[in-house]
Write a protein that holds these residues in place. Structure first.
Motif, PDB file in Angstrom:
ATOM      1  N   GLU A 194      -7.931  12.954  -2.280  1.00  0.00           N
ATOM      2  CA  GLU A 194      -7.998  12.525  -3.678  1.00  0.00           C
ATOM      3  C   GLU A 194      -8.226  13.711  -4.608  1.00  0.00           C
ATOM      4  O   GLU A 194      -7.632  13.788  -5.695  1.00  0.00           O
ATOM      5  N   VAL A 195      -9.064  14.640  -4.171  1.00  0.00           N
ATOM      6  CA  VAL A 195      -9.318  15.844  -4.973  1.00  0.00           C
ATOM      7  C   VAL A 195      -8.028  16.640  -5.149  1.00  0.00           C
ATOM      8  O   VAL A 195      -7.724  17.133  -6.241  1.00  0.00           O
ATOM      9  N   ASN A 196      -7.246  16.741  -4.074  1.00  0.00           N
ATOM     10  CA  ASN A 196      -5.973  17.469  -4.157  1.00  0.00           C
ATOM     11  C   ASN A 196      -5.013  16.804  -5.129  1.00  0.00           C
ATOM     12  O   ASN A 196      -4.280  17.485  -5.858  1.00  0.00           O
ATOM     13  N   VAL A 197      -5.013  15.462  -5.141  1.00  0.00           N
ATOM     14  CA  VAL A 197      -4.154  14.734  -6.079  1.00  0.00           C
ATOM     15  C   VAL A 197      -4.571  15.030  -7.514  1.00  0.00           C
ATOM     16  O   VAL A 197      -3.748  15.313  -8.375  1.00  0.00           O
ATOM     17  N   LEU A 198      -5.877  14.982  -7.785  1.00  0.00           N
ATOM     18  CA  LEU A 198      -6.376  15.259  -9.130  1.00  0.00           C
ATOM     19  C   LEU A 198      -6.042  16.690  -9.553  1.00  0.00           C
ATOM     20  O   LEU A 198      -5.741  16.955 -10.719  1.00  0.00           O
ATOM     21  N   LYS A 199      -6.088  17.613  -8.600  1.00  0.00           N
ATOM     22  CA  LYS A 199      -5.715  18.996  -8.904  1.00  0.00           C
ATOM     23  C   LYS A 199      -4.237  19.092  -9.254  1.00  0.00           C
ATOM     24  O   LYS A 199      -3.846  19.832 -10.157  1.00  0.00           O
TER      25      LYS A 199
ATOM     26  N   VAL B 209       3.328   9.153  -4.388  1.00  0.00           N
ATOM     27  CA  VAL B 209       3.449   7.762  -4.833  1.00  0.00           C
ATOM     28  C   VAL B 209       2.044   7.267  -5.100  1.00  0.00           C
ATOM     29  O   VAL B 209       1.111   7.556  -4.335  1.00  0.00           O
ATOM     30  N   PHE B 210       1.854   6.531  -6.196  1.00  0.00           N
ATOM     31  CA  PHE B 210       0.506   6.057  -6.547  1.00  0.00           C
ATOM     32  C   PHE B 210      -0.039   5.101  -5.497  1.00  0.00           C
ATOM     33  O   PHE B 210      -1.213   5.133  -5.160  1.00  0.00           O
ATOM     34  N   GLY B 211       0.800   4.210  -5.004  1.00  0.00           N
ATOM     35  CA  GLY B 211       0.402   3.305  -3.926  1.00  0.00           C
ATOM     36  C   GLY B 211      -0.310   2.066  -4.401  1.00  0.00           C
ATOM     37  O   GLY B 211       0.304   1.001  -4.536  1.00  0.00           O
ATOM     38  N   ASP B 212      -1.589   2.168  -4.689  1.00  0.00           N
ATOM     39  CA  ASP B 212      -2.379   0.997  -5.085  1.00  0.00           C
ATOM     40  C   ASP B 212      -2.384   0.871  -6.614  1.00  0.00           C
ATOM     41  O   ASP B 212      -3.435   0.912  -7.255  1.00  0.00           O
ATOM     42  N   LEU B 213      -1.185   0.714  -7.175  1.00  0.00           N
ATOM     43  CA  LEU B 213      -1.031   0.624  -8.629  1.00  0.00           C
ATOM     44  C   LEU B 213      -1.301  -0.803  -9.085  1.00  0.00           C
ATOM     45  O   LEU B 213      -0.626  -1.742  -8.676  1.00  0.00           O
ATOM     46  N   LYS B 214      -2.310  -0.965  -9.952  1.00  0.00           N
ATOM     47  CA  LYS B 214      -2.706  -2.282 -10.454  1.00  0.00           C
ATOM     48  C   LYS B 214      -3.557  -2.090 -11.709  1.00  0.00           C
ATOM     49  O   LYS B 214      -4.049  -0.981 -11.970  1.00  0.00           O
ATOM     50  N   PRO B 215      -3.722  -3.142 -12.525  1.00  0.00           N
ATOM     51  CA  PRO B 215      -4.517  -3.018 -13.754  1.00  0.00           C
ATOM     52  C   PRO B 215      -5.937  -2.514 -13.519  1.00  0.00           C
ATOM     53  O   PRO B 215      -6.501  -1.836 -14.383  1.00  0.00           O
TER      54      PRO B 215
ATOM     55  N   GLY C  17      -5.404   5.446  -3.599  1.00  0.00           N
ATOM     56  CA  GLY C  17      -4.264   4.984  -2.811  1.00  0.00           C
ATOM     57  C   GLY C  17      -3.060   5.916  -2.869  1.00  0.00           C
ATOM     58  O   GLY C  17      -2.026   5.637  -2.251  1.00  0.00           O
ATOM     59  N   THR C  18      -3.178   7.029  -3.580  1.00  0.00           N
ATOM     60  CA  THR C  18      -2.059   7.949  -3.744  1.00  0.00           C
ATOM     61  C   THR C  18      -1.633   8.526  -2.390  1.00  0.00           C
ATOM     62  O   THR C  18      -2.459   8.993  -1.612  1.00  0.00           O
ATOM     63  N   THR C  19      -0.317   8.472  -2.107  1.00  0.00           N
ATOM     64  CA  THR C  19       0.219   8.844  -0.798  1.00  0.00           C
ATOM     65  C   THR C  19       1.422   9.754  -0.954  1.00  0.00           C
ATOM     66  O   THR C  19       2.221   9.585  -1.876  1.00  0.00           O
ATOM     67  N   LEU C  20       1.558  10.717  -0.054  1.00  0.00           N
ATOM     68  CA  LEU C  20       2.724  11.591  -0.067  1.00  0.00           C
ATOM     69  C   LEU C  20       3.985  10.784   0.213  1.00  0.00           C
ATOM     70  O   LEU C  20       3.988   9.889   1.067  1.00  0.00           O
TER      71      LEU C  20
ATOM     72  N   GLU D 290      -3.272   2.432   1.035  1.00  0.00           N
ATOM     73  CA  GLU D 290      -4.169   1.478   0.365  1.00  0.00           C
ATOM     74  C   GLU D 290      -3.341   0.637  -0.596  1.00  0.00           C
ATOM     75  O   GLU D 290      -2.551   1.176  -1.368  1.00  0.00           O
ATOM     76  N   TYR D 291      -3.496  -0.669  -0.532  1.00  0.00           N
ATOM     77  CA  TYR D 291      -2.723  -1.549  -1.402  1.00  0.00           C
ATOM     78  C   TYR D 291      -3.484  -2.834  -1.670  1.00  0.00           C
ATOM     79  O   TYR D 291      -4.440  -3.172  -0.981  1.00  0.00           O
ATOM     80  N   THR D 292      -3.035  -3.555  -2.707  1.00  0.00           N
ATOM     81  CA  THR D 292      -3.586  -4.869  -3.051  1.00  0.00           C
ATOM     82  C   THR D 292      -2.436  -5.866  -2.980  1.00  0.00           C
ATOM     83  O   THR D 292      -1.372  -5.634  -3.563  1.00  0.00           O
ATOM     84  N   GLU D 293      -2.620  -6.958  -2.260  1.00  0.00           N
ATOM     85  CA  GLU D 293      -1.519  -7.870  -1.924  1.00  0.00           C
ATOM     86  C   GLU D 293      -0.653  -8.273  -3.108  1.00  0.00           C
ATOM     87  O   GLU D 293       0.571  -8.261  -3.021  1.00  0.00           O
ATOM     88  N   PHE D 294      -1.253  -8.662  -4.223  1.00  0.00           N
ATOM     89  CA  PHE D 294      -0.474  -9.191  -5.340  1.00  0.00           C
ATOM     90  C   PHE D 294       0.568  -8.184  -5.828  1.00  0.00           C
ATOM     91  O   PHE D 294       1.651  -8.567  -6.278  1.00  0.00           O
ATOM     92  N   TYR D 295       0.286  -6.893  -5.719  1.00  0.00           N
ATOM     93  CA  TYR D 295       1.186  -5.850  -6.237  1.00  0.00           C
ATOM     94  C   TYR D 295       1.990  -5.188  -5.125  1.00  0.00           C
ATOM     95  O   TYR D 295       2.751  -4.251  -5.380  1.00  0.00           O
ATOM     96  N   ASP D 296       1.847  -5.674  -3.913  1.00  0.00           N
ATOM     97  CA  ASP D 296       2.466  -5.074  -2.739  1.00  0.00           C
ATOM     98  C   ASP D 296       3.774  -5.776  -2.391  1.00  0.00           C
ATOM     99  O   ASP D 296       3.795  -6.981  -2.158  1.00  0.00           O
ATOM    100  N   ARG D 297       4.865  -5.020  -2.343  1.00  0.00           N
ATOM    101  CA  ARG D 297       6.164  -5.651  -2.070  1.00  0.00           C
ATOM    102  C   ARG D 297       6.241  -6.205  -0.651  1.00  0.00           C
ATOM    103  O   ARG D 297       7.009  -7.127  -0.379  1.00  0.00           O
ATOM    104  N   GLY D 298       5.433  -5.656   0.268  1.00  0.00           N
ATOM    105  CA  GLY D 298       5.405  -6.193   1.619  1.00  0.00           C
ATOM    106  C   GLY D 298       4.878  -7.613   1.645  1.00  0.00           C
ATOM    107  O   GLY D 298       5.388  -8.470   2.377  1.00  0.00           O
ATOM    108  N   TYR D 299       3.858  -7.890   0.835  1.00  0.00           N
ATOM    109  CA  TYR D 299       3.290  -9.235   0.749  1.00  0.00           C
ATOM    110  C   TYR D 299       4.322 -10.235   0.243  1.00  0.00           C
ATOM    111  O   TYR D 299       4.359 -11.382   0.705  1.00  0.00           O
ATOM    112  N   TRP D 300       5.176  -9.790  -0.693  1.00  0.00           N
ATOM    113  CA  TRP D 300       6.184 -10.666  -1.269  1.00  0.00           C
ATOM    114  C   TRP D 300       7.520 -10.602  -0.526  1.00  0.00           C
ATOM    115  O   TRP D 300       8.519 -11.129  -1.000  1.00  0.00           O
TER     116      TRP D 300
END
Length: 331
Positions: free
Chosen positions: A66-71, A143-149, A168-171, A178-188
């Protein structure tokens, strides 16, 4: 120091707890918790520089990532994608050593709350800005990954979305961590959990739907896409963006720039003036009116109509100017 944390609770800190970093010796006093996730807990804290957000984690590798992402965010010229990174250190406790980092504390409003009582054009404007930021993130290889409000705030003025949790940011190319079901395309059932731009764009579409349905909803039936289409069509807030949302849900956008262009077109259409007729008066009232009163009322209506047209034109001009301003900030 007061013993107010435990290994099993991801180093839970109580309000008023004072901590000092092992390496940099910077002191912080915990004010209150801001949130918790899979990689740790975030607290509002007081520092020598003012209020900050302090995240304490369990796993050094996750915190380092996460620190590397912020950098990386801080290296994007002219743009601030996430909170500024202020400090990285370790917290030594009787239960063990916990990694933590300190970032800028962003004060704003959660997206779904901000959109309450706002016009459809505001949803489009904020998504245009968000898509511009995502394009820069994707270009940097993430990719942000766990993108949600929950992971963004609307700050300002001028109104602007800022990211507050990059856990949740991923290369690109790896599996979403890391993901949340409502915003996850796999869930849908609309794709895999592979980290690629289209994964984030699906989440953008679901964030828009969430703004119209703040309480969210669960998947129903054997055709999730048809179910989502029906929910979109039931909300006036989403109708101007129906085609854009559906394309994103189906993975038809390969990058954020493409979706952003369609969103710009949709915003320009959503701001078009729609005349709302005034309710007609009853026959009884009309019959009581004299000829002179009718003439007077007619003049008043004409003046009122002219007034509203002027207000509309002025509002449209200001909205256009604001959109151009945002585009300028995103270039």
């Amino acid at each position: 120091m007061k013993n107010s944390y435990s290994k099993n609770q991801a180093c839970k800190l109580q309000s008023g707890t004072k901590i000092v970093g092992k390496w940099h010796s910077h002191p912080y006093q915990i004010i209150r918790p801001l949130g918790a996730g899979a990689t740790g807990s975030v607290y509002l804290a007081e520092s020598a520089q003012g209020r900050v957000a302090l995240k304490v984690g369990m796993d050094s590798m996750s915190i380092t990532s996460e620190v590397n992402v912020l950098k990386h965010f801080s290296k994007v010229q002219g743009q601030i994608l996430g909170p500024s990174l202020l400090d990285v250190d370790d917290l030594v406790t009787p239960e063990g050593t916990f990694p933590f980092y300190v970032m800028e504390y962003l004060k704003g409003t959660e997206l779904t709350e901000y959109m309450q009582n706002k016009g459809a054009e505001w949803l489009g404007i904020l998504m245009i800005q968000l898509l511009g930021d995502l394009d820069r993130l994707h270009t940097a290889g993430w990719v942000f990954g766990d993108l949600k409000p929950d992971n963004v705030l609307v700050v300002g003025p001028p109104a602007r979305i800022r990211w507050i949790d990059v856990g949740g940011t991923t290369l690109i190319g790896r599996s979403i961590k890391e993901y949340t079901e409502f915003y996850d395309r796999g869930y849908w059932a609309q794709g895999s959990r592979k980290a690629e731009p289209s994964y984030d764009l699906f989440a953008v579409a679901m964030m828009m739907i969430n703004c119209a349905y703040p309480r969210r909803f669960e998947k129903q039936g054997e055709k999730p896409l048809l179910f989502l289409k029906q929910r979109i069509e039931e909300k006036a807030l989403l109708l101007p963006y129906k085609d854009v949302i559906l394309k994103a849900l189906q993975g038809k956008y390969t990058d954020a720039v493409e979706m952003r262009k369609d969103m710009v077109k949709a915003v320009s259409k959503s701001t078009s003036y729609k005349h709302i007729p005034v309710k007609e008066k009853t026959k009884k009232n009309v019959q009581k009116q004299t000829k002179s009163s009718r003439k007077s009322n007619k003049l008043k209506k004409e003046k009122k109509s002219s007034y509203f047209i002027e207000i509309f034109l002025l509002s449209s001009f200001l909205l256009l100017a604001y959109i151009l301003y945002l585009f300028g900030q995103m270039m």
